[in-house]
Scaffold this motif. Structure first.
Motif, short mmCIF file in Angstrom:
data_model
loop_
_atom_site.label_atom_id
_atom_site.label_comp_id
_atom_site.label_asym_id
_atom_site.label_seq_id
_atom_site.Cartn_x
_atom_site.Cartn_y
_atom_site.Cartn_z
N ALA A 23 57.35 -6.88 -11.89
CA ALA A 23 57.89 -8.22 -11.58
C ALA A 23 56.83 -9.04 -10.85
N LEU A 24 56.83 -10.33 -11.10
CA LEU A 24 55.94 -11.27 -10.41
C LEU A 24 56.68 -11.85 -9.22
N VAL A 25 56.00 -11.89 -8.06
CA VAL A 25 56.62 -12.37 -6.83
C VAL A 25 55.64 -13.20 -6.02
N CYS A 26 56.19 -13.94 -5.07
CA CYS A 26 55.40 -14.65 -4.06
C CYS A 26 55.93 -14.22 -2.70
N HIS A 27 55.04 -14.21 -1.70
CA HIS A 27 55.43 -13.92 -0.31
C HIS A 27 55.72 -15.28 0.33
N PRO A 28 56.95 -15.52 0.76
CA PRO A 28 57.31 -16.85 1.26
C PRO A 28 56.56 -17.29 2.51
N LEU A 29 56.06 -16.35 3.30
CA LEU A 29 55.34 -16.70 4.53
C LEU A 29 53.83 -16.70 4.35
N GLU A 30 53.35 -16.27 3.18
CA GLU A 30 51.92 -16.18 2.92
C GLU A 30 51.57 -16.78 1.55
N PRO A 31 51.78 -18.09 1.36
CA PRO A 31 51.52 -18.69 0.05
C PRO A 31 50.06 -18.58 -0.40
N GLY A 32 49.15 -18.46 0.54
CA GLY A 32 47.73 -18.32 0.21
C GLY A 32 47.39 -17.01 -0.48
N TRP A 33 48.30 -16.05 -0.42
CA TRP A 33 48.06 -14.77 -1.09
C TRP A 33 48.19 -14.91 -2.60
N GLY A 34 48.81 -15.98 -3.05
CA GLY A 34 48.98 -16.22 -4.49
C GLY A 34 50.08 -15.37 -5.09
N LEU A 35 50.04 -15.30 -6.38
CA LEU A 35 51.03 -14.56 -7.15
C LEU A 35 50.79 -13.06 -7.00
N GLY A 36 51.88 -12.30 -6.90
CA GLY A 36 51.75 -10.85 -6.77
C GLY A 36 52.53 -10.13 -7.85
N MET A 37 52.05 -8.95 -8.22
CA MET A 37 52.79 -8.11 -9.17
C MET A 37 53.25 -6.86 -8.44
N VAL A 38 54.56 -6.59 -8.53
CA VAL A 38 55.13 -5.41 -7.89
C VAL A 38 54.57 -4.17 -8.57
N GLN A 39 54.01 -3.27 -7.77
CA GLN A 39 53.44 -2.02 -8.27
C GLN A 39 54.45 -0.88 -8.18
N SER A 40 55.18 -0.81 -7.06
CA SER A 40 56.17 0.25 -6.89
C SER A 40 57.23 -0.19 -5.89
N VAL A 41 58.40 0.44 -6.01
CA VAL A 41 59.52 0.20 -5.09
C VAL A 41 60.08 1.57 -4.71
N VAL A 42 60.02 1.88 -3.41
CA VAL A 42 60.57 3.13 -2.91
C VAL A 42 61.46 2.78 -1.73
N GLY A 43 62.76 2.77 -1.96
CA GLY A 43 63.68 2.36 -0.90
C GLY A 43 63.44 0.92 -0.52
N HIS A 44 63.14 0.69 0.74
CA HIS A 44 62.90 -0.67 1.24
C HIS A 44 61.42 -1.02 1.26
N ARG A 45 60.57 -0.12 0.75
CA ARG A 45 59.12 -0.36 0.74
C ARG A 45 58.67 -0.77 -0.66
N VAL A 46 58.02 -1.93 -0.73
CA VAL A 46 57.56 -2.47 -2.01
C VAL A 46 56.05 -2.67 -1.91
N THR A 47 55.32 -2.12 -2.87
CA THR A 47 53.87 -2.32 -2.93
C THR A 47 53.61 -3.43 -3.94
N VAL A 48 52.89 -4.45 -3.48
CA VAL A 48 52.60 -5.62 -4.32
C VAL A 48 51.10 -5.85 -4.34
N ASN A 49 50.56 -6.16 -5.51
CA ASN A 49 49.14 -6.50 -5.63
C ASN A 49 49.04 -8.02 -5.80
N PHE A 50 48.58 -8.70 -4.74
CA PHE A 50 48.49 -10.16 -4.74
C PHE A 50 47.11 -10.62 -5.22
N GLU A 51 47.08 -11.78 -5.87
CA GLU A 51 45.84 -12.35 -6.43
C GLU A 51 44.73 -12.47 -5.39
N HIS A 52 45.06 -13.03 -4.21
CA HIS A 52 44.05 -13.37 -3.22
C HIS A 52 44.11 -12.50 -1.96
#
Length: 77
Positions: A23-52
């Motif tokens: 899934a493609l996501v954005c971090h609402p408090l860090e718009p400068g990070w750019g678009l991110g792709m969710v790599q994994s979801v384990v419970g409440h922990r989500v690993t995201v690879n952001f463009e910047h």
């Protein structure tokens, strides 16, 4: 520990079902990070690879990631 030993104790975690690997996501408090792709979801922990910013481990109990819908026909997000 439950007050009554006969009672079960559990924690309810409400998750956004659109936050899944790929899934493609954005971090609402860090718009400068750019678009991110969710790599994994384990419970409440989500690993995201952001463009910047690169790979970031996010606790979704504290941050609500914003799903981004990709509209391929328009070439926009």
């Amino acid at each position: 520990m439950p007050a009554d030993p006969g009672q079960l104790s559990f924690q309810v975690i409400i998750m956004d079902l659109s936050i899944v690997p790929g899934a493609l996501v954005c971090h609402p408090l860090e718009p400068g990070w750019g678009l991110g792709m969710v790599q994994s979801v384990v419970g409440h922990r989500v690993t995201v690879n952001f463009e910047h910013r690169g790979k970031v481990l996010i606790d979704i109990r504290h941050v609500t990631l914003t799903p981004v819908r990709e509209d391929r026909s328009q070439g926009t997000r």
